[in-house]
Design a protein around this motif. Sequence first.
Motif, short mmCIF file in Angstrom:
data_model
loop_
_atom_site.label_atom_id
_atom_site.label_comp_id
_atom_site.label_asym_id
_atom_site.label_seq_id
_atom_site.Cartn_x
_atom_site.Cartn_y
_atom_site.Cartn_z
N LYS A 144 3.85 -8.98 -14.74
CA LYS A 144 4.57 -7.67 -14.86
C LYS A 144 5.61 -7.84 -13.60
CE LYS A 144 0.40 -5.27 -16.29
NZ LYS A 144 -0.81 -4.63 -15.76
N LEU A 145 6.83 -7.16 -13.93
CA LEU A 145 7.68 -7.01 -12.95
C LEU A 145 7.88 -5.46 -12.34
CD1 LEU A 145 10.49 -8.75 -15.15
CD2 LEU A 145 9.22 -9.60 -13.33
N ALA A 146 7.93 -5.35 -11.15
CA ALA A 146 7.82 -4.07 -10.51
C ALA A 146 9.69 -3.78 -10.51
CB ALA A 146 7.40 -3.87 -9.11
N ILE A 147 10.08 -2.39 -10.51
CA ILE A 147 11.24 -2.11 -10.35
C ILE A 147 11.39 -1.96 -8.98
CG2 ILE A 147 13.30 -0.55 -11.17
CD1 ILE A 147 12.25 -0.66 -13.60
N ARG A 148 12.58 -2.19 -8.32
CA ARG A 148 12.54 -2.22 -6.86
C ARG A 148 12.48 -0.94 -6.52
NH1 ARG A 148 18.88 -4.12 -7.30
NH2 ARG A 148 19.29 -2.61 -8.18
N PRO A 149 11.60 -0.66 -5.50
CA PRO A 149 11.56 1.03 -4.99
C PRO A 149 12.69 0.74 -3.44
CG PRO A 149 9.45 -0.08 -4.17
CD PRO A 149 10.37 -1.06 -5.25
N THR A 150 12.71 -0.66 -3.12
CA THR A 150 13.40 -1.13 -1.94
C THR A 150 13.26 -2.52 -1.97
OG1 THR A 150 13.52 -0.93 0.39
CG2 THR A 150 11.04 -0.86 -0.35
N SER A 151 14.09 -3.39 -1.12
CA SER A 151 14.25 -4.80 -1.41
C SER A 151 13.98 -5.53 -0.67
CB SER A 151 15.73 -4.95 -2.09
OG SER A 151 16.24 -4.12 -3.06
N GLU B 141 0.70 -1.20 0.17
CA GLU B 141 0.08 -0.01 0.10
C GLU B 141 0.88 1.22 -0.23
OE1 GLU B 141 -2.61 -0.38 3.28
OE2 GLU B 141 -3.76 -2.08 2.25
N GLY B 142 1.96 1.17 0.73
CA GLY B 142 2.87 2.47 1.03
C GLY B 142 3.39 2.53 -0.36
N PHE B 143 4.05 1.58 -1.27
CA PHE B 143 4.90 1.89 -2.40
C PHE B 143 4.29 1.63 -3.72
CE2 PHE B 143 8.40 1.07 0.89
CZ PHE B 143 9.20 2.23 0.45
N SER B 144 3.11 1.04 -3.89
CA SER B 144 2.45 0.84 -5.23
C SER B 144 2.34 2.04 -5.87
CB SER B 144 1.01 0.26 -5.04
OG SER B 144 1.22 -1.16 -4.98
N PRO B 145 1.90 3.26 -5.30
CA PRO B 145 1.81 4.48 -6.18
C PRO B 145 3.09 5.10 -6.66
CG PRO B 145 0.70 4.79 -4.10
CD PRO B 145 1.57 3.34 -3.94
N GLU B 146 4.38 4.40 -6.40
CA GLU B 146 5.50 4.95 -6.80
C GLU B 146 6.12 3.95 -7.79
OE1 GLU B 146 7.86 5.89 -3.42
OE2 GLU B 146 6.20 6.88 -2.41
N LEU B 147 5.68 2.92 -8.03
CA LEU B 147 6.21 2.10 -8.85
C LEU B 147 6.42 2.18 -10.38
CD1 LEU B 147 4.74 -1.59 -7.36
CD2 LEU B 147 6.91 -0.23 -6.88
N ALA B 148 7.62 1.76 -10.72
CA ALA B 148 7.81 1.66 -12.32
C ALA B 148 7.46 0.29 -12.57
CB ALA B 148 9.04 2.16 -12.64
N ILE B 149 6.80 0.22 -13.68
CA ILE B 149 6.62 -1.30 -13.97
C ILE B 149 6.91 -1.83 -15.55
CG2 ILE B 149 4.71 -2.97 -14.19
CD1 ILE B 149 4.35 -2.16 -11.50
N VAL B 150 7.44 -2.93 -15.60
CA VAL B 150 8.06 -3.30 -16.96
C VAL B 150 7.06 -4.35 -17.27
CG1 VAL B 150 9.63 -4.87 -17.92
CG2 VAL B 150 10.73 -3.10 -16.55
N THR B 151 6.54 -4.00 -18.61
CA THR B 151 5.66 -4.97 -19.02
C THR B 151 5.91 -5.67 -20.41
OG1 THR B 151 4.39 -2.97 -20.20
CG2 THR B 151 3.70 -3.46 -18.24
N ILE B 152 7.02 -5.15 -21.05
CA ILE B 152 7.46 -5.84 -22.08
C ILE B 152 9.08 -6.17 -22.01
CG2 ILE B 152 7.92 -5.50 -24.78
CD1 ILE B 152 5.86 -3.24 -24.47
#
Lengths: 475, 475
Positions: free
Chosen positions: B105-112, B85-96
Amino acid sequence: MAYNKTLPKRSEDLSQWYNAIVLQAELAEYGPAKGTMIIRPYGYAIWEEIQRQLDQKIKADGVENAYFPLFIPEALFNREKEHVEGFSPELAIVTIGGGEELSEKLAIRPTSETIICESFSRWVQSWRDLPIKINQWANVVRWEKRTYMFLRTSEFLWQEGHTIHATHEEAWGMVLKAMENYTTLYQEVMAMPGIVGRKSETEKFAGADVTLTYESLMAEGKALQSCTSHDLGQNFARAFDIAFQDRTGGRQYVWQTSWGLSTRAIGGLIMLHGDDRGLKLPPRIAPIQVVILPVRNEEPLLEFSRSAADQLSQAGFRVKVDDREDESLGRRINKWEVKGVPIRIEIGQREMESGDLKAVRRDTGEVVSIRLGSLVNQIQELLDQVQNSMYAEAERFLQENTREANSYQEFKDIMTGPRGFIRALWCEDAACEAKIKEETKATTRCLPLDAPEENGTCIGCGKPAKHRWYFGQAY
Amino acid sequence: MAYNKTLPKRSEDLSQWYNAIVLQAELAEYGPAKGTMIIRPYGYAIWEEIQRQLDQKIKADGVENAYFPLFIPEALFNREKEHVEGFSPELAIVTIGGGEELSEKLAIRPTSETIICESFSRWVQSWRDLPIKINQWANVVRWEKRTYMFLRTSEFLWQEGHTIHATHEEAWGMVLKAMENYTTLYQEVMAMPGIVGRKSETEKFAGADVTLTYESLMAEGKALQSCTSHDLGQNFARAFDIAFQDRTGGRQYVWQTSWGLSTRAIGGLIMLHGDDRGLKLPPRIAPIQVVILPVRNEEPLLEFSRSAADQLSQAGFRVKVDDREDESLGRRINKWEVKGVPIRIEIGQREMESGDLKAVRRDTGEVVSIRLGSLVNQIQELLDQVQNSMYAEAERFLQENTREANSYQEFKDIMTGPRGFIRALWCEDAACEAKIKEETKATTRCLPLDAPEENGTCIGCGKPAKHRWYFGQAY
């Protein structure tokens, strides 16, 4: 002596052995997303040592570290024609950011020429601004469906050097210097001999005029491209308008290079050295150079072991005392053999009382007597011996597995038999290269820079050929 | 003395000055994709020095470096409820990837946390495997539309430590130790005083029980969260099933921590120190500590300058001779003032002949006489003085701009006036916190760990309140 019975035999199936050793030595493991890997502390310590040693060399050449963004807007990436054609099929693309569909898609860098060129075009005006020499340590992504840890992963770590120069001569000097740094690292530190030469037109980097490569030979006779250094000519300079005012006031495009070495180097290191018992690490790259094993978990033995380790640490060696009490001596010996630590010293009552220690070489199994009083000097000598003898052994393997082929039948026989490198005359025609690849799985690896000119006929098609190229089956 | 007339006055508009100084000192520039930045060599050298010093401290605590993938499958990322909930709005997502639409889909880590927890769950079985202490130096992405270089960028560089422990007590010790390392770095190296304390429930990390923060105060009275250290309790352990067999044979969840410091630290460094002429770098973090300027480009002066620089280099100082012949002395002085080099020495005929040198302090402008014969000792002393006096100056500023407010009107007056930190009693209710934020733009910054208990009423709502929190307007 205990050893891990579950480890596949290296001599029987190198690739199974490789995967097992990467996992058992705790070098790396598969990541949750396809094509990715997790580099565990023991594997990452090897990368840190590569970074430390290579970074020094790079900086000594006046190259400065910087950091460019992970995201490259598609329009920017598409600006150099050959480059985009070469890399497009491998891209990972971000289409959603902050919960919204992006109006311009972002490529994740597979390499950073395009984004760095965009800066270069702003940074350079006059000949006085040149050369500009930049390096970055970064992650890059080139899409892979199947993971071969370290050797082929979607994301990998590397350094990429990018330089621009006023003359082609100076740029070519940088291309050679970068390859010289890599060669020193591979030969003197990682004990990995190899062939330096230029790639064929088909195999070179997308966007380069000339690509130099360092080609190593792995145990099952396959070739590994271990790093590359590119002469980019003025290709990117034209596409990105990187120009300067020369001393006479004229406007010229810069001459450009790029060069990189990645975590793939660790794959080569594991693959090249090792035996049925596990990994063998050359001392100059090993995260732990000497492991000391008290045979029992008893205070006087532990204290003696720690004091010997302190002596070695203070002399600058990387040492570990393994006194884990829930593991038998046999299990601990096995563990450090799998992990490839170059020297092992077991400490029992007799060793403690006499000061006569026994050091076991991981590379040969040889046992060497060490006097406690000359511990530091003798260990230094022994580590040098291990380093040199591991290199000599790998060099012998390379020589024994490099063959000349003077007929296509001979070529095919070698490639279905022992493989290894083949030196053969080739016409340098791409169609002929493709035919050889299809029929033998062998590709051109490189043409050494000092290859003498000959007058002969091509191994593949019989047309005139001037140079003897290296061929091999690649990873 | 020359100075750059195009530089906005720091005293008039800190934020404009900041952007201009980042560009003119060649620390960084905007990247081609929105929200991204390019860290140029001079800025990256500061990051390398932070890395070098912090990495030593981290390793001294027995933490090992590793590397986890950039890509986190969405399902994995979504496993801890508060975290997603905290991080979803800030994600960059790889779809291709590789030319194909991805099935997951792959989230680019906002933290690990999530991807490291997945490994932890496999790595730990028994109490003997604990603690596990991992750190990684990596890039992370949290989507931003507007770039504020170093302070707010979509992609930034950081280290993130992740540890698991058998007891909460031990984990809490790690949370404190990580913050102690950061505090030492900020105070002793970067000359940045600050307040250590815990975040409110609203402001803490998504998924943490307790978040500790280091809060610095910038020149226009705004607070900067400069790093954080989290007690994650057993929240991730439950979500990812990270459990171990304890000494009695029972099964327990681990206790977890994470802690990070990013390139944002460089933003704070720039923002805090500096004046209308440019940057001021504390000597212990400055990529160049001493710059030597031969007043003219003539051989005896150049040779003398280089020999003085060699003496200093050999003593371990970071020195540069600037003999660029197409720039006047005034322009070179200006350049190094903008770049904030702590000490400048100009070499003319008189200095060369007499051996009486003049060192100019960047922080105060003071001119100090240096005898060539005691160059190394006097420079060491001077650098220490600069370091200490820069810290003292920043500490004085922090104290002068930390005020107690005992009525809401007083609170509002301070926040519309000088700003800075306010210490005020607060009820710890989230609704009250939100109201104060809306009405004054001030958020709770932290509660110092040793804050005494009081019996009073909340500054915002008048309800009972026990502790005096720090409030401030944040970046």
